[in-house]
Design an enzyme around this catalytic site. Structure first.
Site: not given
Ligand code: S3P
Length: 440
Positions: A30-31, A324, A351, A399
């Site tokens: 996803k990221s 996550d 979250k 999740r």
């Molecule tokens: C993400 C960073 C994380 C993660 C999120 C995706 C990203 O969040 O929890 O699901 O893609 O950069 P945070 O930056 O709030 O920790």
């Protein structure tokens, strides 16, 4: 079929099962999928992506860039072609940008929008409108951005009037890849150098992908520096399977007694593999096989076998690269022998849901003793004692739904999850994949 879908109540029941067996792959990361659209849109030329996650969050990112005049072909099966218009090619969106449930879309986009010569407004669903934005807005304002929003810019909607930005040195109060990435994306537009120092190192997909597109990025310890950038070059990107999605199946296979599961082509970036380390520390049999690299990211296959897990202590340093995976780690702990204590996890309260409160309540509903703490949770693992099961709610959090589905495999009466459609945010086809490998 272990999964039975009730189309009227939107609930899914997962029945007790003997194990998970076979071979699967999971949808794209996803990221990385978000970042591929963002950088592809502001690059020169075409960016061809394979393995793209067609989940709701990523579709929000595609929608946002289309509304700014970028042509994006998404014919399906993980293929996406972005016709980038260069660093100065975005145009003012005619309407509000709706980021849906996606924190990553919102925060990273706020960084880019701050530097555009136009006005924009970004908002999202009821969960996203509760999540903290000040952490991004404050440093962007230090860079010269003009942003306002509810509660002094703390909450969506945010209204952004583009401005000329200047590079800054910023020490972040919290290790957050969304915050770091927002500043890096603003930083490539800003005059001079932008340096960001984090208390601990968060996931580094933005740094890796910026390099792939030809930007100058320097990392040292927990610090990253970018320079004012004139041009990014469109490229080909192969996105690996999301380790956060694989994690549900890793844990599901570990806690059920007759499992042997191979998960192919999973991203194993060391800033993301905390869940593997924590589950191994609990005694999980997990092998990382066939390690290789694709588009600047490490990739591997993961082989998991049923294991007798034991309770452990997990601190924030260990959890950061498994941020996550808190809900699924809680599920693994519920079926381990002994007590698991997770500490320093205050971030989990902001979250997609308050994951500490929601997991505490969900575990109680299926008969697992636990104690919610301000910044964590203590879980009394059942070990060889059977869990009862019952009904839980997803609270609109993908999740939570997937974690409690895995818990269902270990409960005498199974687990019914209402609001199960939320899995589409990051793992469309989750229940089908689960059914395909479940041994009843
Ligand atoms: C993400 C960073 C994380 C993660 C999120 C995706 C990203 O969040 O929890 O699901 O893609 O950069 P945070 O930056 O709030 O920790």
């Amino acid at each position: 079929m272990a999964a039975k879908k009730d189309i009227f109540s939107g609930s899914v029941k997962i029945s007790q099962a003997k194990g998970l067996r076979g071979e699967i792959s999971v949808p794209g990361d996803k990221s990385i999928s978000h970042r591929s659209v963002m950088l592809g849109s502001i690059a020169d030329g075409v960016t061809e992506v394979t393995g793209f996650l067609e989940g709701e969050d990523n579709l929000s990112t595609i929608g946002a860039f289309r509304s700014m005049g970028i042509s994006i072909d998404a014919p399906g099966h993980g293929k996406v072609v972005i016709h980038g218009k260069g660093m100065d090619g975005l145009r003012e969106p005619e309407d509000i940008i709706d980021a849906g449930n996606s924190g990553t879309t919102t925060r990273l986009l706020t960084g880019i929008l701050s530097a555009q010569p136009f006005f924009s407004v970004i908002t999202g669903d009821s969960s996203l409108r509760k999540r903290p934005m000040k952490r991004v807005v404050e440093p962007l304002i230090k860079m010269g951005a003009r942003i306002s929003g509810r509660k002094g810019g703390s909450l969506l909607p945010l209204a952004i009037t583009g401005a000329r930005l200047k590079g800054v040195y910023y020490k972040t109060p919290v290790a957050s890849a969304q915050l770091k990435s927002a500043l890096l994306l603003a930083g490539i537009y800003a005059d001079g150098e932008t340096a960001i120092e984090e208390p601990e190192r968060s996931r580094d997909h933005t740094e890796r992908m910026l390099k792939l597109f030809g930007a100058y990025v320097k990392t040292k310890g927990n610090s990253v520096i970018v320079n004012s950038t004139k041009r990014l070059n469109g490229c080909k990107i192969k996105i690996p399977g999301d380790i956060s999605s694989a994690a549900f199946f890793v844990a599901g296979a570990l806690i059920t007694s007759g499992s042997e599961l191979l998960i192919k082509d999973v991203g194993v970036n060391p800033t993301r593999t905390g869940v593997i380390n924590i589950l191994k520390k609990m005694g999980g049999s997990i092998e990382i096989l066939n390690e290789r690299e694709a588009s600047g990211e490490p990739v591997a296959d993961i082989l998991v076998k049923s294991s007798r897990l034991k309770g452990v202590e997990v601190n924030w340093q260990e959890l950061l690269s498994a941020i996550d995976e808190f809900p699924i780690i809680c599920v693994a702990a519920a079926f381990a022998e002994g007590t698991t204590r997770i500490t320093g996890a205050g971030e989990l309260r902001v979250k997609e849901s308050d994951r500490i409160a929601v997991m505490s309540g969900s575990l109680s509903s299926i008969g697992v003793k636990n104690k919610e703490e301000k910044e964590g949770i203590t879980i009394e693992g059942l070990g060889t004692i059977e869990a009862e099961g019952g009904e839980v709610e997803s609270h609109g959090d993908h999740r939570i739904a997937m974690s409690m589905a895995m818990a269902g495999l270990k409960c005498r009466k199974g687990v019914s999850i209402s609001g199960a459609a939320s899995v589409d945010v990051s793992f469309p086809g989750f229940f089908k994949t689960l059914s395909g490998v479940t041994v009843l």
